[in-house]
Design a protein around this motif. Structure first.
Motif, PDB file in Angstrom:
ATOM      1  N   ASP A 222       0.840  -1.192   0.000  1.00 19.13           N
ATOM      2  CA  ASP A 222       0.000   0.000   0.000  1.00 19.13           C
ATOM      3  C   ASP A 222       0.881   1.251   0.000  1.00 19.13           C
ATOM      4  OD1 ASP A 222      -2.306   1.436  -0.123  1.00 19.13           O
ATOM      5  OD2 ASP A 222      -3.213   0.556   1.648  1.00 19.13           O
ATOM      6  N   CYS A 223       0.283   2.393  -0.137  1.00 21.04           N
ATOM      7  CA  CYS A 223       1.031   3.644  -0.228  1.00 21.04           C
ATOM      8  C   CYS A 223       0.145   4.762   0.295  1.00 21.04           C
ATOM      9  CB  CYS A 223       1.446   3.919  -1.676  1.00 21.04           C
ATOM     10  SG  CYS A 223       2.319   5.470  -1.927  1.00 21.04           S
ATOM     11  N   ILE A 224       0.733   5.690   1.001  1.00 17.10           N
ATOM     12  CA  ILE A 224      -0.040   6.771   1.593  1.00 17.10           C
ATOM     13  C   ILE A 224      -0.777   7.585   0.530  1.00 17.10           C
ATOM     14  CG2 ILE A 224       1.862   8.447   1.561  1.00 17.10           C
ATOM     15  CD1 ILE A 224       0.784   9.419   4.290  1.00 17.10           C
ATOM     16  N   LEU A 225      -0.208   7.629  -0.699  1.00 18.19           N
ATOM     17  CA  LEU A 225      -0.855   8.385  -1.775  1.00 18.19           C
ATOM     18  C   LEU A 225      -2.198   7.779  -2.163  1.00 18.19           C
ATOM     19  CD1 LEU A 225       2.073   9.287  -4.199  1.00 18.19           C
ATOM     20  CD2 LEU A 225       0.613  10.882  -2.958  1.00 18.19           C
ATOM     21  N   LEU A 226      -2.344   6.465  -1.966  1.00 14.18           N
ATOM     22  CA  LEU A 226      -3.575   5.804  -2.355  1.00 14.18           C
ATOM     23  C   LEU A 226      -4.710   6.036  -1.359  1.00 14.18           C
ATOM     24  CD1 LEU A 226      -2.239   2.357  -3.624  1.00 14.18           C
ATOM     25  CD2 LEU A 226      -2.608   4.467  -4.907  1.00 14.18           C
ATOM     26  N   LYS A 227      -4.401   6.667  -0.260  1.00 11.94           N
ATOM     27  CA  LYS A 227      -5.413   6.876   0.776  1.00 11.94           C
ATOM     28  C   LYS A 227      -6.369   8.007   0.410  1.00 11.94           C
ATOM     29  CE  LYS A 227      -3.489   3.753   3.409  1.00 11.94           C
ATOM     30  NZ  LYS A 227      -4.127   2.458   3.652  1.00 11.94           N
ATOM     31  N   ARG A 228      -5.851   9.043  -0.252  1.00 12.25           N
ATOM     32  CA  ARG A 228      -6.679  10.202  -0.568  1.00 12.25           C
ATOM     33  C   ARG A 228      -6.529  10.564  -2.037  1.00 12.25           C
ATOM     34  NH1 ARG A 228      -5.599  14.348   4.555  1.00 12.25           N
ATOM     35  NH2 ARG A 228      -6.299  12.915   6.203  1.00 12.25           N
TER      36      ARG A 228
END
Length: 403
Positions: A222-228
């Motif tokens: 996962d990646c923090i960019l995919l959160k928002r």
């Protein structure tokens, strides 16, 4: 390209398969991104091969000519986006001989059919009809007829090794490995004002491998960019604007000092850090989009045929011709005159060309798919063909068992 990922979700039991016979579960948001990326690819080829991009070393750039370079900067992410989508899905897939054969047959069919058709019809331009041309048509992967497909096929051949490693590495191992690859093939060229001899500018299998592994990391951990969704869109827009600003900055340095002439399009190279990050941002934005109902169904029906768009308009028989059919010469003349009319012609001319080529490419691949389906059904009556299918299925089973 579009069919590549479509085949990743299939059983692989038939060497020649009618895509409409298999309905895998698909992510409509990423299928839409696949379509958008292909349209961007067409736009890049329309701008570049249609002579709509003014010489950066020239004395002046008009408003319309500057706008063309701005449009180029926002579309340059297309190839990296396609690579990223491939890596995102391929990293969880097992290697299949059937998939490799299907892909090769599709590329070969387009290469030979439209290459010879363009030559015989007399519409082929800037390409000599000689032995090299014929070799390119009949051996499209080895001769690099379509550089992207050559890179993809070579990477796919490495999938049994790379995919297995990507599935077994720890998060820390993966992060360090991907970081080192990006440092060598992306970061150092992005910050040092030199041209490295081994820099393929992103037109090679090594860069494809870097993007593949970056996407595999995002898929696994996962990646923090995919959160928002907003973060991804912001990253895409900011990086594209920086690509444009950097390109204009290098042009200014060259005009004043005469240096860095070989690096004027450095920021527009696929393995520069900014186009890479912009592609990641665009992927993250579409990842959070929700598409349902009939729209999702329509997107998922169209997306598997987008590879045909690429294989059609980038065929050597048509590569330098279709832009004129789409009015590129008229748009270029209007841009040179300057004024707001040039901006309008650039926007509407490019949009019309992209839409027309995209629709023609999709419809052509639908026909190609139908022909492949009929051939498959006809050949099933032959014993040697059935034996070949069984051999390929056994090979697929070996790699499935290993995965």
């Amino acid at each position: 390209m579009g069919l590549v990922e479509t085949m990743e979700n299939r059983s692989g039991k038939n060497v020649i398969m009618n895509e409409s016979q298999v309905k895998p579960e698909r992510m409509a948001n990423l299928e839409l991104l696949r379509c958008v990326a292909m349209m961007m690819v067409v736009a890049l080829h329309y701008l570049g091969k249609g002579n709509l991009l003014a010489d950066l070393a020239g004395e002046s750039l008009g408003g319309g000519e500057t706008a063309a370079w701005l449009l180029e900067s926002f579309c340059i992410v297309a190839v990296n986006v396609y690579m990223f989508i491939s890596g995102y899905f391929l990293c969880t897939s097992s290697f299949k001989v059937s998939r490799l054969i299907q892909l090769w047959l599709q590329v070969w069919a387009y290469s030979v059919a439209f290459g010879l058709l363009g030559a015989m019809a007399g519409v082929m331009q800037e390409t000599a009809f000689d032995i090299h041309f014929l070799l390119t048509l009949f051996f499209p992967v080895s001769m690099g007829h379509y550089w992207f497909m050559t890179a993809y096929v070579f990477l796919y051949l490495l999938l049994p090794f790379v995919g297995a490693a990507a599935r077994r590495m720890t998060r820390q191992q993966f992060r360090i490995g991907v970081g080192l690859l990006l440092l060598v093939f992306c970061v150092q060229k992005s910050i040092l004002p030199v041209r490295f001899e081994m820099d393929g500018m992103g037109y090679d299998c090594m860069w494809y491998l870097c993007v593949f592994l970056a996407a595999a990391y995002v898929r696994r951990f996962d990646c923090i960019l995919l959160k928002r969704r907003g973060r991804g869109l912001c990253l895409y827009v900011v990086c594209c604007l920086l690509v444009f600003a950097g390109t204009m900055g290098l042009r200014g340095i060259y005009r004043r000092t005469g240096s860095l002439g070989q690096m004027l399009q450095l920021f527009l190279e696929y393995n520069h850090i900014l186009p890479f990050l912009a592609a990641v941002g665009l992927f993250a934005f579409f990842y959070r989009i929700k598409i349902t109902g009939r729209t999702a169904g329509l997107v998922c029906r169209i997306a598997p045929y987008t590879l045909g768009v690429y294989l059609l308009h980038e065929n050597l028989g048509l590569r330098y011709t279709w832009q004129k059919w789409m009015g590129a010469e008229k748009v270029a003349m209007t841009l040179q005159k300057g004024g707001f009319s040039g901006l309008g012609m650039l926007f509407w001319g490019t949009a019309a060309a992209v839409l027309c080529v995209f629709v023609c490419g999709v419809l052509t691949d639908v026909v190609r798919n139908g022909i492949f389906g009929m051939l498959h059904r006809g050949l099933q009556h032959l014993g040697p063909y059935r034996a070949l299918l069984r051999a390929v299925e056994r090979a697929d089973g070996i790699f499935r068992a290993d995965g």
